[in-house]
Design an enzyme around this catalytic site. Structure first.
Site, PDB file in Angstrom:
ATOM      1  CB  THR A 123       1.052   5.273   4.520  1.00 35.81           C
ATOM      2  OG1 THR A 123       1.384   3.920   4.821  1.00 35.81           O
ATOM      3  CG2 THR A 123       0.380   5.926   5.717  1.00 35.81           C
ATOM      4  CG  HIS A 151       6.978   5.231   0.404  1.00 34.35           C
ATOM      5  ND1 HIS A 151       6.631   6.309   1.202  1.00 34.35           N
ATOM      6  CD2 HIS A 151       6.977   4.149   1.212  1.00 34.35           C
ATOM      7  CE1 HIS A 151       6.453   5.893   2.429  1.00 34.35           C
ATOM      8  NE2 HIS A 151       6.645   4.577   2.487  1.00 34.35           N
ATOM      9  CG  HIS A 169      -0.045   0.113   2.513  1.00 31.52           C
ATOM     10  ND1 HIS A 169       0.519  -0.991   3.121  1.00 31.52           N
ATOM     11  CD2 HIS A 169       0.370   1.187   3.230  1.00 31.52           C
ATOM     12  CE1 HIS A 169       1.222  -0.612   4.156  1.00 31.52           C
ATOM     13  NE2 HIS A 169       1.172   0.712   4.255  1.00 31.52           N
TER      14      HIS A 169
HETATM   15  P1  2AM Z   1       5.075   2.972   5.171  1.00 32.00           P
HETATM   16  O1  2AM Z   1       3.973   3.832   4.709  1.00 32.00           O
HETATM   17  O2  2AM Z   1       6.411   3.505   4.852  1.00 32.00           O
HETATM   18  O3  2AM Z   1       4.966   1.564   4.669  1.00 32.00           O
HETATM   19  C1  2AM Z   1       1.644   0.929   9.356  1.00 32.00           C
HETATM   20  O4  2AM Z   1       2.735   0.962  10.196  1.00 32.00           O
HETATM   21  C2  2AM Z   1       1.879   1.755   8.128  1.00 32.00           C
HETATM   22  O5  2AM Z   1       1.952   3.135   8.462  1.00 32.00           O
HETATM   23  C3  2AM Z   1       3.144   1.422   7.394  1.00 32.00           C
HETATM   24  O6  2AM Z   1       2.802   1.324   6.060  1.00 32.00           O
HETATM   25  C4  2AM Z   1       4.098   2.540   7.708  1.00 32.00           C
HETATM   26  O7  2AM Z   1       5.066   2.932   6.777  1.00 32.00           O
HETATM   27  C5  2AM Z   1       3.183   3.669   8.052  1.00 32.00           C
HETATM   28  N1  2AM Z   1       3.725   4.416   9.167  1.00 32.00           N
HETATM   29  C6  2AM Z   1       4.140   3.949  10.346  1.00 32.00           C
HETATM   30  N2  2AM Z   1       4.522   4.945  11.155  1.00 32.00           N
HETATM   31  C7  2AM Z   1       4.359   6.082  10.466  1.00 32.00           C
HETATM   32  C8  2AM Z   1       4.584   7.447  10.734  1.00 32.00           C
HETATM   33  N3  2AM Z   1       5.059   7.870  11.905  1.00 32.00           N
HETATM   34  N4  2AM Z   1       4.302   8.322   9.770  1.00 32.00           N
HETATM   35  C9  2AM Z   1       3.847   7.907   8.586  1.00 32.00           C
HETATM   36  N5  2AM Z   1       3.602   6.635   8.268  1.00 32.00           N
HETATM   37  C10 2AM Z   1       3.866   5.728   9.189  1.00 32.00           C
END
Ligand code: 2AM
Length: 222
Positions: free
Chosen positions: A72, A150, A70
């Site tokens: 985010t 990303h 995915h």
């Molecule tokens: P990602 O988007 O780089 O993959 C669950 O942990 C998801 O939320 C993951 O996909 C993770 O990274 C994202 N995530 C975790 N902590 C985060 C943060 N502090 N800020 C933004 N995205 C975060």
């Protein structure tokens, strides 16, 4: 008025459709295999913590792969993260929930910590991108909106997913400073493109043909 509040997810984002998810996982393997086989890569293993080129297997190095591929858009931590309620309340977020979107992958990158796909968000997708998404992790720098977009494809043991977007911004920061990276070869097939090296183990392949993947905008509550 109801006392009940809407539940906030762990995060909002675009979730890849199953078929495209499977094929992106294969593409990721292909990328790591071809990158790891490059002579130029084998000569620059130090950043990855390996002395002996026979010991480095990139597929093993990135031991953790996300359960669901995915992108985010907003990490909410079930409401604990700053700005999550404001994000969820937006009309555009509600209206877009469960809608389909095509994501455009323009590059693949690997660092000693993470491997990921760089996305180029469309105008419509940028409406769902938080204004402070880049500043949140790199407050001292200025980036075009959406720079951090990303898909995490894998992380080394002990590395958190959130690192992937930070690593991507590191590349973009160098590019903004006029560094193009050292041109160190080309990959072929589904990952065809020029390979650039930016020191400290930062590798990126700019894809000759963008990869398009179908996704659904939604929330993850797991
Ligand atoms: P990602 O988007 O780089 O993959 C669950 O942990 C998801 O939320 C993951 O996909 C993770 O990274 C994202 N995530 C975790 N902590 C985060 C943060 N502090 N800020 C933004 N995205 C975060």
């Amino acid at each position: 008025p109801s006392l009940e509040k809407d539940l906030l997810p762990l995060y909002f984002g675009w979730f890849l459709a199953k078929r495209d998810e499977d094929s992106l996982r294969k593409t990721s393997h292909e990328f790591l295999e071809q990158l790891g086989n490059l002579k130029a890569f084998k000569k620059r293993l130090q950043a990855y913590g390996y002395e002996d080129k026979h010991k480095l297997d990139l597929l093993k190095h990135f031991a953790k792969t996300p359960n669901i591929l995915h992108c985010t858009s907003k990490f909410c931590d079930y409401g604990k993260a700053a700005g999550s309620e404001e994000y969820a309340r937006q009309e555009v977020v509600k209206k877009s929930y469960s809608k389909g979107y095509t994501l455009h992958i323009t590059a693949l990158f690997a660092t000693p910590r993470t491997v990921g796909a760089r996305l180029e968000l469309t105008e419509e997708q940028l409406l769902l991108w938080p204004l402070d998404a880049e500043r949140e992790v790199m407050p001292k720098d200025t980036f075009p909106r959406g720079s951090r977009a990303h898909v995490t494809l894998g992380t080394a043991a002990e590395v958190q997913d959130v690192q992937t977007g930070i690593d991507l911004l590191e590349f973009i920061k160098l590019q903004q400073a006029g560094r193009e990276g050292e041109s160190l070869g080309e990959l072929t097939g589904s990952v065809a493109g020029k390979v650039s090296y930016f020191d400290n183990g930062l590798w990126m392949v700019n894809l000759s043909r963008k990869i398009e993947v179908k996704s659904i905008f939604s929330g993850y509550y797991g």
